[in-house]
Write a protein that holds these residues in place. Structure first.
Motif, PDB file in Angstrom:
ATOM      1  N   GLU A  82      -6.788  -4.958  13.175  1.00 58.17           N
ATOM      2  CA  GLU A  82      -6.550  -3.424  12.985  1.00 58.17           C
ATOM      3  C   GLU A  82      -7.866  -2.550  12.569  1.00 58.17           C
ATOM      4  OE1 GLU A  82      -3.359  -4.261   9.339  1.00 58.17           O
ATOM      5  OE2 GLU A  82      -6.104  -4.489   8.163  1.00 58.17           O
ATOM      6  N   LYS A  89       4.737  -4.982  15.674  1.00 56.28           N
ATOM      7  CA  LYS A  89       5.435  -4.672  14.229  1.00 56.28           C
ATOM      8  C   LYS A  89       5.341  -3.621  13.338  1.00 56.28           C
ATOM      9  CE  LYS A  89       2.150  -5.692   9.678  1.00 56.28           C
ATOM     10  NZ  LYS A  89       2.068  -4.519   9.246  1.00 56.28           N
ATOM     11  N   ARG A 106       1.266  -0.933  -0.090  1.00 61.61           N
ATOM     12  CA  ARG A 106       0.030  -0.241   0.020  1.00 61.61           C
ATOM     13  C   ARG A 106       0.940   0.919  -0.420  1.00 61.61           C
ATOM     14  NH1 ARG A 106      -4.344   0.109   3.850  1.00 61.61           N
ATOM     15  NH2 ARG A 106      -3.077   0.379   5.294  1.00 61.61           N
TER      16      ARG A 106
HETATM   17 MG    MG Z   1      -0.075  -2.815   6.458  1.00 63.44          MG
END
Ligand code: MG
Ligand code: ATP
Length: 332
Positions: free
Chosen positions: A115, A197, A12
């Motif tokens: 998310e 992350k 992205r």
């Molecule tokens: Mg991502």
């Protein structure tokens, strides 16, 4: 139905690529392009799902990501690059897939769930964000992708993709191959802040395009062991980001083991291990940085690579959609 393997990946354009992407780029895309037909997609529409109000940010990062790709050695002569928004068949296929997935299944997808929490979307999640696993399945299947290199955060999305593929094939006939996720040796690089992350949007990334000074600053402020105050104090290695990175990027495993032992007994300062990491990362990133600058001299050329690839995917996508329309009785 026999399919030769086709690799599809994408990122992205929410920012330039970072160290979390690097292992996958070097171990997978740079290698797989020699063996398979490989597509690399810039997911600008998917980037908008959580950047509704920032179209300019997405636009300006498209060519940044392209620069990262060519700088790490993804070869435009071997790999076909394309941009998601210029393949309208992806959107068309997404709509057709919508009926094959329940809203509850989307809400239960562990990646989407995490998310939504991270972004604080609990009550405000848009339909576009919730269904991104469906459009990602369309991205992959529009070129009949069979192998998809991803980070481990994407495994539940691929699993959901295969459910869609199976439903489609069962109802309308065997059009799409199943998708196999490929993980690198570092399927999830933690962030410089110690979070699970590294990610563009979490402010904890070291970008491939960062200057040597910026990399040094970021390493110097890395999360280590908050209890390790004086050099003489014994320190903890678990959860210590500097050691996690040394484990991944330092080829000299014996020395890293010795450093860990020294750190645990006390007498080894954070600055020493951070300096070692800075030197290592500099060795890794400086050739990439150099190549990136070379390509950046001619951005028209970089854009041309993306547009030429996109044009060839337009043909592939039109072909796939013709097949889909026939199998779904939509070929009037
Ligand atoms: Mg991502
Ligand atoms: P954003 O913060 O905008 O979501 P990102 O840093 O998560 O960006 P993406 O473009 O969403 O990056 O992800 C592209 C690919 O890179 C995915 O396959 C993802 O799993 C992988 N990836 C992203 N971050 C990491 C990481 N820290 N370690 C390993 N793989 C990663």
């Amino acid at each position: 139905m026999l399919h030769k393997d086709i690799v599809l990946t994408g990122d992205r354009p929410t920012g330039p690529l970072h160290l979390g992407h690097l292992v996958g780029l070097l171990q997978q895309r740079v290698v797989l392009q020699n063996v398979y037909k490989q597509y690399v997609m810039i997911a600008d529409i998917q980037a908008l799902t959580d950047n509704v109000e920032n179209p300019e940010k997405i636009r300006s990062n498209v060519l940044e990501v392209m620069l990262d790709y060519v700088a790490v050695g993804i070869d435009p002569a071997k790999t076909t690059f394309f941009i998601q928004s210029m393949i309208p068949e992806i959107a068309e296929l997404t709509v057709l897939y919508l009926n094959l997935v329940t809203v509850n299944r989307l809400r239960r997808n562990p990646t989407v769930k995490t998310e939504i929490q991270q972004k604080g979307y609990e009550e405000t999640v848009t339909a576009g964000f919730l269904m991104y696993p469906i459009s990602q399945t369309a991205d992959i299947t529009i070129v009949k992708g069979t192998k998809v290199p991803v980070g481990d955060d994407q495994l539940p999305v691929i699993e959901q993709g295969n459910e869609i593929v199976r439903s489609f094939n069962r109802i309308y006939g065997p059009v799409f191959p199943e998708i196999q996720a490929l993980l690198s040796s570092t399927p999830r690089l933690p962030g410089t802040d110690g979070k699970a992350k590294m990610s563009k949007s979490m402010g904890n990334a070291i970008f491939l395009s960062d200057s040597a000074n910026v990399v040094a600053q970021k390493v110097m402020s890395m999360y280590t062991d908050p209890g390790h105050i004086h050099v003489a104090d014994p320190g903890t290695v678990e959860g210590n980001v500097v050691f996690m990175y040394l484990d991944i990027f330092d080829p000299n495993k014996d020395e890293v083991t010795q450093l860990k032992e020294h750190y645990q007994r006390g007498g080894l300062g954070d600055v020493t291990i951070k300096r070692r990491l800075i030197t290592l990362l500099d060795g890794l990133l400086s050739p990439i940085r150099k190549k990136r600058l070379e390509y950046a001299q001619d951005m028209a050329h970089v854009k041309q690579i993306l547009l030429a690839g996109t044009q060839s995917v337009q043909e592939v996508a039109a072909h796939t959609m013709r097949e889909v329309r026939v199998s779904m009785k939509l070929d009037y």
